[in-house]
Design an enzyme around this catalytic site. Structure first.
Site, mmCIF file in Angstrom:
data_model
loop_
_atom_site.group_PDB
_atom_site.id
_atom_site.type_symbol
_atom_site.label_atom_id
_atom_site.label_comp_id
_atom_site.label_asym_id
_atom_site.label_seq_id
_atom_site.Cartn_x
_atom_site.Cartn_y
_atom_site.Cartn_z
ATOM 1 N N ASP A 48 0.829 -1.201 0.000
ATOM 2 C CA ASP A 48 0.000 0.000 0.000
ATOM 3 C C ASP A 48 0.865 1.252 0.000
ATOM 4 O O ASP A 48 1.487 1.603 1.004
ATOM 5 C CB ASP A 48 -0.902 -0.008 1.242
ATOM 6 N N TYR A 53 3.376 9.625 -0.218
ATOM 7 C CA TYR A 53 4.407 8.903 0.523
ATOM 8 C C TYR A 53 5.784 9.080 -0.120
ATOM 9 O O TYR A 53 6.802 8.855 0.539
ATOM 10 C CB TYR A 53 4.100 7.401 0.595
ATOM 11 N N LYS A 82 -2.524 5.991 -4.138
ATOM 12 C CA LYS A 82 -3.571 6.965 -3.821
ATOM 13 C C LYS A 82 -3.284 8.317 -4.464
ATOM 14 O O LYS A 82 -2.121 8.730 -4.574
ATOM 15 C CB LYS A 82 -3.696 7.134 -2.307
ATOM 16 N N HIS A 114 -7.200 9.850 -1.787
ATOM 17 C CA HIS A 114 -6.555 9.762 -0.477
ATOM 18 C C HIS A 114 -7.289 10.540 0.613
ATOM 19 O O HIS A 114 -7.256 10.162 1.795
ATOM 20 C CB HIS A 114 -5.112 10.275 -0.595
#
Length: 288
Positions: A48, A53, A82, A114
């Site tokens: 994930d 990120y 996302k 997200h």
């Protein structure tokens, strides 16, 4: 290499593993490579990531290097990413295609909006619903093209979910939200259950704070397990998919050992009784 991780059937017909590696704050090529290597060795088949990120490209490189090591192909793993809140709205197509490019994949198994808001806008900004709708329409188009095999949302409230259900062509396959014994999300789970949306948890360990919660420790001692395993087992025993995050190979292996024991009904109830609507992460309830 076979995996013993059970899966849940999405409304698309695809199966998503109940256990995946959460990659929030997992940064740097070597750190990602080490975590993905340990995860694949332990039987994980889901990863994930997210645009925010900053590790999509590292994940893609790690998979290209490591899948052959374990005799696996692209089809053997389930990849989630996302849409960044800065791409919410008119830039959604561009943002999703950037994720595909960063991962160097032909398709992403699951792509989520997200956050229900838009970066740079106040949570009460009346443009937020329109931006969400525009993002979802973009994801629907990429889903139709086969580039996003399943689409869903993250951090949506019951109101956001009902708004989406009333105005979309493709219903979301997954809702990913904070979920643990202190935040059981009863209303959201009912909404998902009634609409056939898979409910997926993040922050299952309460950012580490739940690992010292007395009732969690008591049950861990009783079952000869770690507190993390008890918390993760509590979720998957309710058919809730989990995404524990770690960069430590031993913890990754330990977090994966949650399908060879069971909590009793009394154990489950004692953990659920801790619910007090406590969030460790952001609260989306004020996003218009």
């Amino acid at each position: 290499m076979a995996s013993d991780v059970p899966s849940v059937l999405l409304k698309t017909g695809a199966r998503m593993p109940l256990l995946g590696l959460g990659m929030y704050k997992l940064c740097g090529g070597e750190a990602v490579l080490r975590a993905v290597d340990a995860s694949l060795a332990a039987g994980y088949r889901a990863f994930d990531s997210a645009a925010v990120y900053g590790n999509e490209a590292d994940l893609g490189r790690a998979l290209r290097e490591l899948l052959p090591k374990y005799g696996l192909t692209r089809e053997d793993v389930f990849i989630t990413s996302k849409l960044s809140p800065q791409d919410q709205g008119e830039k959604a197509t561009e943002g999703a295609l950037r994720s595909l490019s960063n991962l160097a994949l032909d398709y992403i198994d699951l792509y989520l909006i997200h956050w229900p808001g838009t970066r740079g806008m106040d949570v009460g900004d009346k443009r937020n619903p329109g931006n969400r709708a525009q993002s979802w329409a973009a994801l629907e188009e990429l889903h139709a093209q086969g580039k996003l095999k399943a689409i869903g949302v993250s951090n949506y409230t019951p109101a956001h979910m009902k708004e989406l259900a009333a105005n979309c062509k493709v219903q979301p396959a997954v809702l990913q939200v904070e979920f643990h014994p202190l935040e059981c999300q009863s209303e959201l789970r009912r909404v998902c259950r009634d609409s056939g949306v898979c409910f997926q948890a993040y922050t299952s360990l309460g950012r580490g704070e739940l690992l010292v919660e007395p009732e969690v420790v008591r049950l861990a001692d009783h079952h000869g397990r770690t507190p993390a395993q008890v918390l993760l087992r509590w979720a998957v025993q309710q058919d809730v998919a989990v995404l524990p995050k770690s960069c430590d190979p031993e913890r990754i292996r330990a977090n994966g050992r949650i399908f060879d024991f069971a909590l009793t009904d009394a154990d489950m109830d004692s953990l659920t009784a801790l619910d007090r609507g406590h969030k460790y992460c952001w609260d989306p309830s004020q996003v218009l």
